[in-house]
Design an enzyme around this catalytic site. Structure first.
Site, PDB file in Angstrom:
ATOM      1  N   GLU A 210      -1.776   7.402 -14.412  1.00  0.00           N
ATOM      2  CA  GLU A 210      -1.881   6.397 -15.472  1.00  0.00           C
ATOM      3  C   GLU A 210      -3.067   6.733 -16.361  1.00  0.00           C
ATOM      4  O   GLU A 210      -3.908   7.586 -16.027  1.00  0.00           O
ATOM      5  CB  GLU A 210      -2.072   5.012 -14.864  1.00  0.00           C
ATOM      6  CG  GLU A 210      -3.360   4.884 -14.065  1.00  0.00           C
ATOM      7  CD  GLU A 210      -3.456   3.579 -13.286  1.00  0.00           C
ATOM      8  OE1 GLU A 210      -2.425   2.902 -13.149  1.00  0.00           O
ATOM      9  OE2 GLU A 210      -4.548   3.254 -12.823  1.00  0.00           O
ATOM     10  N   HIS A 249      -6.183  -1.920 -13.336  1.00  0.00           N
ATOM     11  CA  HIS A 249      -6.880  -1.171 -12.304  1.00  0.00           C
ATOM     12  C   HIS A 249      -8.345  -0.950 -12.667  1.00  0.00           C
ATOM     13  O   HIS A 249      -8.672  -0.640 -13.806  1.00  0.00           O
ATOM     14  CB  HIS A 249      -6.214   0.190 -12.090  1.00  0.00           C
ATOM     15  CG  HIS A 249      -4.984   0.115 -11.233  1.00  0.00           C
ATOM     16  ND1 HIS A 249      -4.032   1.087 -11.208  1.00  0.00           N
ATOM     17  CD2 HIS A 249      -4.570  -0.841 -10.372  1.00  0.00           C
ATOM     18  CE1 HIS A 249      -3.067   0.757 -10.370  1.00  0.00           C
ATOM     19  NE2 HIS A 249      -3.376  -0.419  -9.849  1.00  0.00           N
TER      20      HIS A 249
END
Length: 304
Positions: A210, A249
């Site tokens: 990501e 995150h």
């Protein structure tokens, strides 16, 4: 040592720290139902649960059961103490599930695990599995299917979708390791390149990455350093993310040109990896490289 991670099998004795809590109790039962050899747990509360012994600490649990791995299911502020206790008792593989572990605690735990030669997976991970054999954590059974792709992931939910779509194509995973999405963690993507080069059960690597952090770039450097020869297919999530917007995150931070999708794509492709921006494209390519799959070439997608 990282090799301890690849030595886990159906016979490995595993304990659950925090087993009398709601999550510990539930997932101990689910892991055992999957085939994991759960031999007991630890808790500050006295007594056992169902047919599982519960010990006051890891030293007593290891002495009684010979446990070699632990799944830690305690609140984030208790993770450091629990994991250190496990390592001191001789546990070789420690999986810590909790999100929100303080960064300074993670730094201390990383150093302690390294000094002891123990393997720490986490924090903020759904765990790891050898599909059809054993799982440590709460990876969903419906997405676990024995196969020959090593699935490495930061994101739990994205990896569940990849696993599920692989299974629908008749594909599966040789090993599935969720490294977690935090900045400071135990096992990182790059640590897994060398053992996977030697892992005869793995056809190649499917990496779910990501935007943010530097882990994908470190992984690319490791591919080059170890002259990795197997196929590497990577998904980079976050193409539609907006600058200045907080991501889910803790590790999804960009620093100038580092940690961006562009920098990750360039480094990964320079290392010989194929990069995709959609789940369909990633799984279709894995199917095309897997002659035993149910893949239908008419449904393949171009790179996203």
């Amino acid at each position: 040592m990282i090799s301890d991670l690849f030595a886990i099998d159906r016979d490995t004795p595993v304990i659950i720290q925090g087993v009398t809590g709601r999550m510990g109790r539930r997932h101990a039962a689910l892991m055992r139902a999957y085939g994991t050899r759960i031999v007991g747990g630890t808790s500050a509360r006295a007594g056992g649960i169902e047919d599982m012994p519960v010990f006051g600490d890891c030293r007593a649990a290891v002495a009684a059961t010979g446990a070699q791995a632990s799944v830690v299911m305690v609140p984030p502020e208790d993770v450091l103490a629990a994991a250190v206790e496990a390592i001191a008792a001789g546990i070789r593989v420690v999986v810590t599930i909790a999100e929100g572990v303080p960064v300074h605690d993670a730094l201390k735990l990383k150093a302690i695990a390294a000094a002891a030669g123990a393997v720490w997976i986490g924090p903020s991970t759904p765990g790891m599995a050898l599909p059809g054999v054993v799982k440590l954590g709460f990876l969903p059974d419906i997405a676990l299917r024995p196969g020959d792709w090593a699935l490495l992931t930061k994101s739990g939910t994205l990896s569940y979708e990849v696993g599920y779509r692989l299974a629908a194509r008749g594909l599966g995973q040789s090993i599935w390791i969720g490294v977690g999405g935090d900045v400071v963690k135990g096992v990182r993507f790059a640590d897994l390149v060398e053992p996977l080069a030697q892992h005869a059960s793995s056809r190649g690597i499917l990496l779910v990455g990501e935007v943010g952090g530097t882990e994908e770039e470190e992984f690319a450097d490791a591919l080059i350093r170890h002259r990795f020869q197997k196929p590497v297919l990577t998904l980079l999530a976050g193409r539609e993310s907006k600058q200045g917007v907080a991501m889910g995150h803790a590790g999804a931070l960009t620093f100038g040109e580092t940690g961006t999708l562009r920098s990750k794509r360039e480094r990964l492709e320079a290392a010989g990896a194929e990069v995709f921006f959609s789940l369909d494209a990633l799984v279709a390519r894995a199917a095309a490289l897997s002659p035993s799959s149910n893949h239908d070439q008419s449904k393949e997608h171009a790179h996203g």
